[in-house]
Write a protein that holds these residues in place. Structure first.
Motif, PDB file in Angstrom:
ATOM      1  N   ARG A   6     -18.795  15.580  17.721  1.00  7.63           N
ATOM      2  CA  ARG A   6     -17.578  14.879  16.900  1.00  7.63           C
ATOM      3  C   ARG A   6     -17.431  15.440  15.389  1.00  7.63           C
ATOM      4  NH1 ARG A   6     -17.822   8.792  17.006  1.00  7.63           N
ATOM      5  NH2 ARG A   6     -18.600   9.325  19.136  1.00  7.63           N
ATOM      6  N   ILE A   7     -16.542  15.666  14.924  1.00  9.42           N
ATOM      7  CA  ILE A   7     -16.210  15.964  13.458  1.00  9.42           C
ATOM      8  C   ILE A   7     -15.474  14.904  12.917  1.00  9.42           C
ATOM      9  CG2 ILE A   7     -16.207  18.285  13.867  1.00  9.42           C
ATOM     10  CD1 ILE A   7     -13.348  18.196  13.428  1.00  9.42           C
ATOM     11  N   ARG A   8     -15.633  14.576  11.622  1.00  6.23           N
ATOM     12  CA  ARG A   8     -14.961  13.710  10.697  1.00  6.23           C
ATOM     13  C   ARG A   8     -14.208  14.294   9.743  1.00  6.23           C
ATOM     14  NH1 ARG A   8     -16.846   8.422  11.159  1.00  6.23           N
ATOM     15  NH2 ARG A   8     -18.917   8.247  12.437  1.00  6.23           N
ATOM     16  N   PHE A   9     -12.760  14.033   9.439  1.00 15.32           N
ATOM     17  CA  PHE A   9     -12.166  14.676   8.356  1.00 15.32           C
ATOM     18  C   PHE A   9     -11.035  13.698   7.908  1.00 15.32           C
ATOM     19  CE2 PHE A   9      -9.949  14.703  12.713  1.00 15.32           C
ATOM     20  CZ  PHE A   9      -8.669  14.625  12.485  1.00 15.32           C
ATOM     21  N   ASP A  10     -10.450  14.141   6.863  1.00 12.65           N
ATOM     22  CA  ASP A  10      -9.353  13.353   6.290  1.00 12.65           C
ATOM     23  C   ASP A  10      -8.130  14.234   6.445  1.00 12.65           C
ATOM     24  OD1 ASP A  10      -9.978  15.347   4.322  1.00 12.65           O
ATOM     25  OD2 ASP A  10     -10.024  14.083   2.697  1.00 12.65           O
ATOM     26  N   ILE A  11      -6.911  13.430   6.025  1.00 13.92           N
ATOM     27  CA  ILE A  11      -5.714  13.910   5.510  1.00 13.92           C
ATOM     28  C   ILE A  11      -5.220  13.285   4.383  1.00 13.92           C
ATOM     29  CG2 ILE A  11      -3.252  14.170   6.472  1.00 13.92           C
ATOM     30  CD1 ILE A  11      -4.342  14.458   9.301  1.00 13.92           C
ATOM     31  N   GLU A  12      -4.646  13.969   3.472  1.00 11.62           N
ATOM     32  CA  GLU A  12      -3.856  13.488   2.167  1.00 11.62           C
ATOM     33  C   GLU A  12      -2.738  14.068   2.227  1.00 11.62           C
ATOM     34  OE1 GLU A  12      -6.775  14.485  -0.796  1.00 11.62           O
ATOM     35  OE2 GLU A  12      -6.342  16.460  -0.887  1.00 11.62           O
ATOM     36  N   MET A  13      -1.947  13.394   1.636  1.00 18.22           N
ATOM     37  CA  MET A  13      -0.425  13.929   1.541  1.00 18.22           C
ATOM     38  C   MET A  13       0.166  13.498  -0.048  1.00 18.22           C
ATOM     39  SD  MET A  13       1.302  12.455   4.940  1.00 18.22           S
ATOM     40  CE  MET A  13       0.563  12.467   6.587  1.00 18.22           C
ATOM     41  N   VAL A  14       1.104  14.552  -0.314  1.00 16.88           N
ATOM     42  CA  VAL A  14       2.052  14.361  -1.469  1.00 16.88           C
ATOM     43  C   VAL A  14       3.323  13.663  -0.698  1.00 16.88           C
ATOM     44  CG1 VAL A  14       3.205  15.234  -3.478  1.00 16.88           C
ATOM     45  CG2 VAL A  14       0.939  15.842  -3.050  1.00 16.88           C
ATOM     46  N   GLU A  15       3.923  12.692  -1.016  1.00 17.44           N
ATOM     47  CA  GLU A  15       5.159  12.213  -0.366  1.00 17.44           C
ATOM     48  C   GLU A  15       6.241  12.113  -1.193  1.00 17.44           C
ATOM     49  OE1 GLU A  15       3.054   9.748   3.202  1.00 17.44           O
ATOM     50  OE2 GLU A  15       3.733   8.640   1.494  1.00 17.44           O
ATOM     51  N   ILE A  16       7.474  12.296  -0.790  1.00 15.64           N
ATOM     52  CA  ILE A  16       8.622  11.897  -1.592  1.00 15.64           C
ATOM     53  C   ILE A  16       9.546  11.124  -0.860  1.00 15.64           C
ATOM     54  CG2 ILE A  16      10.507  13.135  -2.727  1.00 15.64           C
ATOM     55  CD1 ILE A  16       9.086  15.585  -3.056  1.00 15.64           C
ATOM     56  N   PRO A  17       9.441   9.558  -0.912  1.00 11.42           N
ATOM     57  CA  PRO A  17      10.565   8.798  -0.249  1.00 11.42           C
ATOM     58  C   PRO A  17      11.563   8.507  -0.878  1.00 11.42           C
ATOM     59  CG  PRO A  17       8.715   7.706  -1.275  1.00 11.42           C
ATOM     60  CD  PRO A  17       8.258   9.131  -1.536  1.00 11.42           C
ATOM     61  N   LEU A  18      12.760   8.591  -0.366  1.00 15.33           N
ATOM     62  CA  LEU A  18      14.041   8.185  -0.928  1.00 15.33           C
ATOM     63  C   LEU A  18      14.499   6.915  -0.177  1.00 15.33           C
ATOM     64  CD1 LEU A  18      16.333   8.829  -3.160  1.00 15.33           C
ATOM     65  CD2 LEU A  18      17.391  10.143  -1.069  1.00 15.33           C
ATOM     66  N   ASP A  19      14.373   5.687  -0.943  1.00  8.55           N
ATOM     67  CA  ASP A  19      14.691   4.532  -0.478  1.00  8.55           C
ATOM     68  C   ASP A  19      16.107   4.003  -0.460  1.00  8.55           C
ATOM     69  OD1 ASP A  19      12.089   4.346   0.582  1.00  8.55           O
ATOM     70  OD2 ASP A  19      11.391   2.989  -1.044  1.00  8.55           O
ATOM     71  N   PHE A  20      16.727   3.597   0.247  1.00  8.74           N
ATOM     72  CA  PHE A  20      18.159   3.213   0.153  1.00  8.74           C
ATOM     73  C   PHE A  20      18.068   1.525   0.136  1.00  8.74           C
ATOM     74  CE2 PHE A  20      18.750   7.251   1.125  1.00  8.74           C
ATOM     75  CZ  PHE A  20      19.833   7.801   0.275  1.00  8.74           C
ATOM     76  N   ARG A  21      18.357   0.806  -0.495  1.00 13.56           N
ATOM     77  CA  ARG A  21      17.903  -0.761  -0.475  1.00 13.56           C
ATOM     78  C   ARG A  21      19.281  -1.542  -0.485  1.00 13.56           C
ATOM     79  NH1 ARG A  21      15.226  -3.759  -4.231  1.00 13.56           N
ATOM     80  NH2 ARG A  21      16.261  -2.526  -6.095  1.00 13.56           N
ATOM     81  N   ILE A  22      19.418  -2.663   0.114  1.00 17.80           N
ATOM     82  CA  ILE A  22      20.245  -3.603   0.145  1.00 17.80           C
ATOM     83  C   ILE A  22      19.607  -4.832  -0.469  1.00 17.80           C
ATOM     84  CG2 ILE A  22      22.192  -4.772   1.160  1.00 17.80           C
ATOM     85  CD1 ILE A  22      22.519  -2.276   3.005  1.00 17.80           C
ATOM     86  N   ARG A  23      20.175  -5.526  -1.451  1.00 16.53           N
ATOM     87  CA  ARG A  23      19.339  -6.554  -2.121  1.00 16.53           C
ATOM     88  C   ARG A  23      20.526  -7.730  -2.351  1.00 16.53           C
ATOM     89  NH1 ARG A  23      19.728  -6.405  -7.878  1.00 16.53           N
ATOM     90  NH2 ARG A  23      20.977  -4.740  -8.413  1.00 16.53           N
ATOM     91  N   LEU A  24      19.719  -8.775  -2.365  1.00 18.13           N
ATOM     92  CA  LEU A  24      20.508 -10.167  -2.516  1.00 18.13           C
ATOM     93  C   LEU A  24      20.462 -10.490  -4.007  1.00 18.13           C
ATOM     94  CD1 LEU A  24      22.309 -12.557  -1.222  1.00 18.13           C
ATOM     95  CD2 LEU A  24      20.213 -13.752  -0.890  1.00 18.13           C
ATOM     96  N   PRO A  25      21.505 -10.319  -4.913  1.00 17.90           N
ATOM     97  CA  PRO A  25      21.274 -10.444  -6.363  1.00 17.90           C
ATOM     98  C   PRO A  25      21.316 -11.798  -6.885  1.00 17.90           C
ATOM     99  CG  PRO A  25      23.537  -9.671  -5.860  1.00 17.90           C
ATOM    100  CD  PRO A  25      22.901  -9.880  -4.377  1.00 17.90           C
ATOM    101  N   LEU A  26      20.262 -12.362  -6.591  1.00 20.09           N
ATOM    102  CA  LEU A  26      19.952 -13.680  -7.109  1.00 20.09           C
ATOM    103  C   LEU A  26      19.196 -13.600  -8.562  1.00 20.09           C
ATOM    104  CD1 LEU A  26      18.541 -15.495  -3.866  1.00 20.09           C
ATOM    105  CD2 LEU A  26      20.840 -15.418  -4.746  1.00 20.09           C
ATOM    106  N   PRO A  27      19.220 -14.572  -9.285  1.00 15.40           N
ATOM    107  CA  PRO A  27      18.677 -14.548 -10.659  1.00 15.40           C
ATOM    108  C   PRO A  27      17.245 -13.977 -10.970  1.00 15.40           C
ATOM    109  CG  PRO A  27      20.256 -16.542 -10.669  1.00 15.40           C
ATOM    110  CD  PRO A  27      19.890 -15.916  -9.148  1.00 15.40           C
ATOM    111  N   ALA A  28      16.386 -14.730 -10.150  1.00  9.29           N
ATOM    112  CA  ALA A  28      15.050 -14.421 -10.433  1.00  9.29           C
ATOM    113  C   ALA A  28      14.388 -13.965  -9.354  1.00  9.29           C
ATOM    114  CB  ALA A  28      14.243 -15.710 -10.749  1.00  9.29           C
ATOM    115  N   VAL A  29      14.443 -14.364  -8.009  1.00  9.51           N
ATOM    116  CA  VAL A  29      13.941 -13.729  -6.904  1.00  9.51           C
ATOM    117  C   VAL A  29      15.048 -12.961  -6.032  1.00  9.51           C
ATOM    118  CG1 VAL A  29      12.640 -14.111  -4.722  1.00  9.51           C
ATOM    119  CG2 VAL A  29      12.332 -15.449  -6.708  1.00  9.51           C
ATOM    120  N   GLN A  30      14.949 -11.585  -5.822  1.00  8.99           N
ATOM    121  CA  GLN A  30      16.012 -10.679  -4.981  1.00  8.99           C
ATOM    122  C   GLN A  30      15.466 -10.109  -3.742  1.00  8.99           C
ATOM    123  OE1 GLN A  30      17.796  -7.972  -7.648  1.00  8.99           O
ATOM    124  NE2 GLN A  30      18.476  -9.575  -9.180  1.00  8.99           N
ATOM    125  N   PRO A  31      15.665 -10.908  -2.585  1.00  8.84           N
ATOM    126  CA  PRO A  31      15.114 -10.106  -1.301  1.00  8.84           C
ATOM    127  C   PRO A  31      15.967  -9.118  -0.888  1.00  8.84           C
ATOM    128  CG  PRO A  31      15.778 -12.615  -0.978  1.00  8.84           C
ATOM    129  CD  PRO A  31      16.215 -12.188  -2.338  1.00  8.84           C
TER     130      PRO A  31
END
Length: 206
Positions: A94-119
């Motif tokens: 067996r061999i042990r190895f790792d994988i590492e990544m530089v990631e660039i996510p682009l999130d598109f969010r839809i939120r419920l615009p409440l005063p203090a807590v926005q799901p």
């Protein structure tokens, strides 16, 4: 090692570009993030006598910008994502190895615009730049694999903002080839490993 150095250059260049963008992001919220990831190498079935890690527990850290447009938001980020303690097996070897990544996510969010807590719910693409410290795996990694991610979270206004969220990412195309050398043998099986990931994340913005 060539791919590792290239990924390092990509990461440094992207971080510099991201940092240069911060002062011009007048209406943006600037934040940092960190969290846990359960990574899966799916869509590969090893032959009898061979094996490849299915799950790995890792971590990620990064920075993000959030742009609010009424109930709709756009949130790009720059993230370092690590998958440690992966194992490829051939018989007793067996061999042990790792994988590492530089990631660039682009999130598109839809939120419920409440005063203090926005799901909110989110979806978006993630461009990744993977590398491995183990040269036999580094040479097999795809140059720039994609993921598609979906998730949900809360935006909590406490004077600053907390962003707890959970997300799931589906690999599009293979992360790496399957012909890893394990001692005197080469890992054999059907398909090529795809990278799926379950993420628990906490962001803080100011």
């Amino acid at each position: 090692m060539g791919r590792t150095r290239n990924v390092g250059r990509w990461g440094a260049g992207l971080a510099l570009g991201f940092a240069c963008a911060l002062p011009t992001a007048g209406e943006a919220q600037i934040g940092i993030l960190a969290g846990y990831n359960r990574d899966t190498l799916a869509e590969f079935l090893p032959e009898d006598g061979f094996g490849l890690t299915e799950f790995a527990d890792g971590y990620h850290v990064g920075v993000f910008l959030n742009f609010n447009l009424a109930a709709f938001s756009i949130r790009p980020a720059l993230i370092y994502h690590r998958m440690p303690e992966l194992v490829a097996m051939a018989g007793e070897e067996r061999i042990r190895f790792d994988i590492e990544m530089v990631e660039i996510p682009l999130d598109f969010r839809i939120r419920l615009p409440l005063p203090a807590v926005q799901p909110y719910v989110l979806a978006g693409p993630v461009l990744t730049f993977p590398s491995s410290t183990f040269s036999g795996v580094d040479d097999l990694l795809t140059a720039r694999p994609f993921r598609a991610e979906v998730g949900a979270g809360l935006e909590l206004d406490l004077g600053f903002r907390l962003w707890p969220e959970v997300r799931y990412g589906f690999g599009i195309g293979s992360l790496m080839g399957s012909d890893v050398a394990v001692g005197s043998q080469v890992l054999q099986g059907d398909g090529e490993p795809q990278h799926n990931t379950l993420t628990l994340r906490l962001g803080i913005s100011f």
